[in-house]
Write a protein that holds these residues in place. Structure first.
Motif, short mmCIF file in Angstrom:
data_model
loop_
_atom_site.label_atom_id
_atom_site.label_comp_id
_atom_site.label_asym_id
_atom_site.label_seq_id
_atom_site.Cartn_x
_atom_site.Cartn_y
_atom_site.Cartn_z
N THR A 1 0.87 4.93 0.73
CA THR A 1 0.12 5.68 1.49
C THR A 1 -0.08 7.12 0.89
O THR A 1 1.12 7.33 0.42
CB THR A 1 0.25 5.55 2.99
N THR B 1 -6.55 2.63 8.29
CA THR B 1 -5.79 2.30 7.24
C THR B 1 -4.88 1.07 7.26
O THR B 1 -4.81 0.08 6.34
CB THR B 1 -4.75 3.31 6.63
N HIS C 1 -4.67 8.58 3.63
CA HIS C 1 -4.54 7.67 4.72
C HIS C 1 -3.80 8.02 6.08
O HIS C 1 -3.47 7.31 7.14
CB HIS C 1 -3.52 6.23 4.15
N LEU D 1 0.96 -1.23 0.12
CA LEU D 1 0.03 0.06 -0.05
C LEU D 1 0.84 1.12 -0.08
O LEU D 1 1.59 1.43 0.96
CB LEU D 1 -0.85 -0.09 1.38
N VAL E 1 0.23 7.29 9.39
CA VAL E 1 -0.68 6.57 8.79
C VAL E 1 -1.69 5.95 9.73
O VAL E 1 -1.37 5.65 11.08
CB VAL E 1 0.03 5.26 8.15
N PRO F 1 4.43 7.80 6.63
CA PRO F 1 3.83 7.85 5.23
C PRO F 1 4.89 7.24 4.32
O PRO F 1 6.14 7.45 4.57
CB PRO F 1 3.59 9.25 5.06
#
Length: 152
Positions: free
Chosen positions: A46, A61, A50, A44, A57, A99
């Protein structure tokens, strides 16, 4: 001996894009990056959507990443069964994730006819420390041939 996957990375990514467009496909940041006997890895990437206040995060999420990673691991090993559903998911948030790319590394603990149990470790791209750990249980619907024999 771990069960062998029957779907490829490309096949699972196509399935998710067509059957689960709400994930946003690769535009939503999710992509399957690996499947192997008894395991699967979901990435993923982000973005601002998110993050929670403070720039980390968000818990929801991470929960979604764990859930989808478990689902991907199961699909990789049983085939494209859209109606396999989460019956339980327990998650421990261990560290604040920054992130960027996060990986949900899923390992099948049990794969039966009706239930599957999967462990998911979430960590950053550099395979640093685990930021969240989850265990998910999925209910697997009966195959069409099994459902026909059960109905009277």
């Amino acid at each position: 001996m771990p069960v062998q996957p029957i779907m490829t990375v490309a096949a699972i990514n196509r399935f998710l894009e067509t059957d689960f467009p709400q994930l946003g496909g690769s535009d939503g940041g999710y992509s399957v990056v690996d499947v192997a006997p008894g395991t699967a890895v979901l990435r993923l990437l982000t973005g601002s959507q998110h993050l929670r206040p403070g720039g980390t995060v968000s818990g929801p999420t991470l929960f979604a990443l764990a859930d989808v990673a478990a689902y991907v691991a199961i699909l990789a090993h049983i085939g494209p069964v859209a109606l396999a559903v989460t019956t339980n998911l327990s998650i421990n948030f261990l560290r604040k994730p920054e992130p960027g790319a996060l990986f949900g590394r899923a390992r099948i603990l049990k794969l039966g006819k009706r239930l599957a149990v999967v462990e998911v470790a979430i960590s950053p791209e550099d395979e640093g420390e685990t930021v969240a750990h989850a265990v998910a249980t999925y209910s697997i619907p009966p195959r069409a041939s099994e459902a026909e024999t059960v109905q009277v």
